[in-house]
Design an enzyme around this catalytic site. Structure first.
Site, mmCIF file in Angstrom:
data_model
loop_
_atom_site.group_PDB
_atom_site.id
_atom_site.type_symbol
_atom_site.label_atom_id
_atom_site.label_comp_id
_atom_site.label_asym_id
_atom_site.label_seq_id
_atom_site.Cartn_x
_atom_site.Cartn_y
_atom_site.Cartn_z
ATOM 1 N N THR A 1 0.779 -1.024 0.220
ATOM 2 C CA THR A 1 -0.171 0.025 0.034
ATOM 3 C C THR A 1 0.854 0.942 -0.309
ATOM 4 O O THR A 1 0.596 2.059 -0.518
ATOM 5 C CB THR A 1 -1.054 -0.348 0.926
ATOM 6 O OG1 THR A 1 -1.518 -0.981 1.234
ATOM 7 C CG2 THR A 1 -2.173 0.804 1.501
ATOM 8 N N SER B 1 1.709 -7.670 -0.579
ATOM 9 C CA SER B 1 2.652 -8.044 -0.201
ATOM 10 C C SER B 1 1.849 -10.136 0.254
ATOM 11 O O SER B 1 2.488 -10.475 0.494
ATOM 12 C CB SER B 1 2.673 -7.569 1.090
ATOM 13 O OG SER B 1 1.434 -7.742 2.357
ATOM 14 N N THR C 1 1.861 -4.110 4.300
ATOM 15 C CA THR C 1 1.654 -4.600 5.731
ATOM 16 C C THR C 1 0.906 -6.141 6.387
ATOM 17 O O THR C 1 1.525 -6.556 6.885
ATOM 18 C CB THR C 1 0.555 -3.722 6.324
ATOM 19 O OG1 THR C 1 -0.382 -3.184 6.007
ATOM 20 C CG2 THR C 1 1.394 -2.088 6.061
ATOM 21 N N ASP C 2 0.534 -6.341 4.801
ATOM 22 C CA ASP C 2 -0.021 -7.853 5.089
ATOM 23 C C ASP C 2 0.898 -9.345 5.883
ATOM 24 O O ASP C 2 0.081 -9.610 6.692
ATOM 25 C CB ASP C 2 -1.033 -8.660 3.915
ATOM 26 C CG ASP C 2 -2.186 -8.081 3.710
ATOM 27 O OD1 ASP C 2 -2.150 -7.320 4.623
ATOM 28 O OD2 ASP C 2 -2.757 -7.732 2.654
HETATM 29 N N1 ASP Z 1 -3.215 -5.515 1.168
HETATM 30 C C1 ASP Z 1 -1.951 -4.767 1.186
HETATM 31 C C2 ASP Z 1 0.080 -5.392 1.001
HETATM 32 O O1 ASP Z 1 -0.210 -5.985 1.550
HETATM 33 C C3 ASP Z 1 -1.645 -4.099 2.500
HETATM 34 C C4 ASP Z 1 -0.982 -2.699 2.951
HETATM 35 O O2 ASP Z 1 0.007 -2.961 2.441
HETATM 36 O O3 ASP Z 1 -0.329 -2.395 3.823
HETATM 37 O O4 ASP Z 1 0.817 -5.033 -0.065
#
Ligand code: ASP
Length: 324
Positions: A12, A54, A86-87
């Protein structure tokens, strides 16, 4: 002037919101070449290694990131920042913690809001991560995760909220430090661990979560020649429903290492219950109780231990405690 390598991998932090309100990847990472993130204090060298959400990240790519960091250490750089979705951020961060020699600060960061949303946190987190990576006080602390002005250890941090910017927490111990107006301050020390030198990663290391009334179906699905290892998030202190036990035993008979953690958000797996499926019975069967790690991190550790070629005895020792 300190030289910090910024390795961008996607997530993200590198995405933006379109006119329909959907968060989508960009061909160009909007934070990869910001005009002077830190004025003249730090030289940031950029490597756009991946551009992946991710959930697309795999241990093979984690190893590629590890190798890029090893190169940065060999080149004499002062620190590394990895931006990441973040995932699965906590899994990549912990993989690096287990495999990168602890010689220069390595800081992983991401964002909960994409680059053009109101209150976007990406650039702020990126700058904080660079400030932490450039600080002498950040050396020798293992891989760090910096989000929302907090400094967490890769070993214990976890994503706790689907969308809130304060999503990254360390349930049992709290953050080891804070970033206040660009200044990192530390309050806790991490117990040192040895790192594994990997040249490949094994596949087929799995994670199952226990639930009330669980039977052997999922365990039997893993009863094949490919399965290299299994982590089970057990119930409470580390227990399993008794209907799972025959299938668990079939995996053990194949010499597949099975690591037991708790599905609880807090606390450690301990063998305190003596009834069918209780932790004492599971330990006697041969399950390895792993203390202090959540399921996804215990899986990364098992995968790293297997990839390092540890013997069954050494693997058991490696998995038993959060340090090694
Ligand atoms: N779905 C996103 C990822 O992990 C969430 C993020 O980056 O916050 O790429």
């Amino acid at each position: 002037m300190k030289k910090i390598l910024a390795i961008h991998t996607g997530g993200t932090i590198s995405m933006s919101q379109n006119d329909q309100g959907e968060i989508v990847p960009n061909a160009q990472n909007p934070i990869a070449h910001p005009t002077q993130v830190l004025d003249d204090q730090v030289q940031v060298i950029t490597d756009d290694l991946f551009n992946l959400p991710s959930p697309h990240m795999t241990p093979v790519q984690m190893l590629t990131i590890q190798q890029r960091i090893a190169q940065a250490i060999a080149e004499g750089l002062d620190g590394v920042v990895v931006t990441h979705g973040t995932d699965t951020l906590e899994e990549t961060a912990y993989f690096l913690d287990l495999t990168v020699p602890d010689t220069i600060p390595v800081v992983v960061t991401g964002a909960m809001r994409s680059s053009n949303e109101i209150g976007a946190d990406g650039l702020h987190n990126f700058r904080s991560a660079i400030q932490v990576a450039a600080a002498d006080a950040s050396r020798g602390k293992g891989v760090l995760v910096v989000m929302n002005d907090e400094i967490h250890t890769a070993r214990y941090v976890t994503k706790t909220h689907t969308t809130n910017v304060a999503t990254f927490k360390t349930p049992a111990f709290g953050p080891i430090g804070l970033v206040t107006k660009g200044q990192p301050t530390y309050f806790q020390e991490l117990i040192q661990q040895t790192v594994c030198d990997l040249d490949h990663v094994v596949d087929h290391v799995y994670l199952l979560k226990a639930f009330a009334g669980m039977d052997g179906t999922f365990f039997d699905a893993l009863n094949n020649d490919q399965t290299a290892g299994l982590v089970v998030e057990g119930l409470g202190a580390g227990n399993l429903p008794p209907q799972t036990l025959p299938a668990v035993q079939r995996l053990l008979d194949r010499q597949i290492p099975i690591v037991l953690v708790s599905r609880c958000y807090n606390g450690v797996a301990t063998d305190i219950y003596d009834y069918p499926g209780g932790g004492i019975e599971l330990r006697k069967m041969g399950l390895i109780l792993c203390q202090g790690l959540n399921g996804q991190k215990a899986r990364i550790k098992l995968l790293v231990g297997l990839s390092a070629g540890l013997s069954a005895t050494a693997l058991r020792q490696f998995m038993r405690t959060a340090v090694s």
